[in-house]
Design a protein around this motif. Structure first.
Motif: not given
Length: 352
Positions: A234-240, A51-57, A61-67
């Motif tokens: 919001k996870l699939s957009s580039n504004n974060w 149910r979660v798209g590839k772009e959202q995944m 992944q990018t967010m939590h690598e920095g975390f």
């Protein structure tokens, strides 16, 4: 007929005739059916719907690598030991698969995350948790002996420092996507007795590997998809932005100052400058005196790492050559008013 049995020669003749069929080999050979390329078949498991798209995944992944890097640095400061936190996987699976993959007993934290609906889960593996507790209690070595028992009340109080640090860093990581408040609701030891969502519901499992010395263990963050479904766009957009600069704290400034205070720098004092011929340079002998135009009363320039910083005067201290700093070195620049600069430029042009 059902009782007929083909001989080996008849079987080989049938196979040869099938291989030479024109409609299977060449569509131009007059056959009634052209050969079709074999289509790629993808297996779909209805028990594990994606149910979660590839772009959202990828965004998660990018967010939590920095975390992981930020949490590792904060945990290293708390334990006063080097801690490496590495993101190992970001997967989607059913809640039952996640629960039955955990150890029992474990440290199973149920977390409230308003305004998100439902609850999240933070699982701390005992293989890394007990060595961290031992370190917090003053232990010098990270024990690798496996311990299989629920946490005591005192141990739960110590673990709350780790979970609190994890949740604070997680809030900062998600700040540009959604601002929520993370709080531990309760801690369980048997994950199979906790049912926050139906067993076949999809969850996003974010796994981290902690390394402290020779000891390794896992930390798992379980996010039900129903909780983040309304903010998934919001996870699939580039504004974060997953990486952001943190303002310096008093502790970080003091730590940086302490490290810089021990750094070695090169200090050079320019005593004098002069020019001599090559012949005089070749004929120099021990005891010869080189005369310079340096005034004895003129202060010397002290350079630090190649930059002029101080004025000083020469002397002796305990029988050794030394200098005494007199004042700071200030570079003087000539400043012209606009009309003076214009008249200077005109006079230089006329003289040219």
């Amino acid at each position: 007929m059902a009782g007929d049995v083909l001989s080996q020669a008849e079987v080989e003749n049938l196979l040869t005739s099938l291989e030479s069929e024109p409609d299977l080999q060449d569509p131009q050979a007059g056959g009634s059916m052209a050969s079709r390329p074999r289509e790629k078949v993808t297996v779909y498991d209805f028990k594990r719907p994606e149910r979660v798209g590839k772009e959202q995944m990828r965004a998660l992944q990018t967010m939590h690598e920095g975390f992981g890097r930020n949490f590792g640095a904060a945990l290293s400061a708390m334990l006063r030991n080097i801690v490496e936190v590495k993101l190992t996987s970001v997967d989607q699976l059913t809640y039952s698969e996640f629960v039955f993959s955990l150890e029992n007993p474990t440290c199973f934290n149920i977390i409230n995350a308003p305004p998100l609906e439902g609850q999240l889960i933070l699982d701390l593996n005992p293989s890394i948790l007990f060595p961290i507790i031992d370190r917090l209690l003053g232990g010098n070595t990270m024990s690798t002996a496996p311990v299989r028992r629920p946490l005591t009340e005192i141990e739960l109080r110590l673990v709350s420092r780790i979970t609190g640090l994890f949740l604070r860093e997680m809030q900062q990581t998600w700040e540009n996507v959604l601002k929520f408040d993370l709080e531990v609701d309760r801690v369980e030891s048997n994950p199979q007795l906790v049912q926050i969502i139906p067993a076949n519901e999809v969850v996003v499992l974010i796994s981290f590997e902690l390394t402290v010395g020779e000891t390794r263990g896992m930390i798992n963050l379980c996010i039900p998809y129903n909780s983040i479904e309304r903010v998934s766009h919001k996870l699939s957009s580039n504004n974060w932005v997953s990486y952001r600069k943190k303002p310096p704290t008093a502790e970080s400034i003091q730590m940086l100052s302490d490290r810089l205070s021990d750094a070695a720098v090169e200090v050079v004092v320019n005593l004098a400058e002069t020019n001599i011929s090559t012949a005089d340079l070749i004929n120099l002998k021990v005891g010869d005196v080189i005369a310079t135009e340096q005034d004895v009363s003129k202060p010397l320039v002290v350079s630090v790492e190649g930059k002029s910083k101080f004025h000083a005067k020469p002397g002796q201290y305990k029988g050794r050559k030394a200098i005494e700093i007199t004042d700071l070195h200030e570079e003087h620049h000539l400043h012209f008013a606009p009309h003076e600069a214009l008249s200077t430029a005109k006079s230089q042009a006329e003289s040219a």
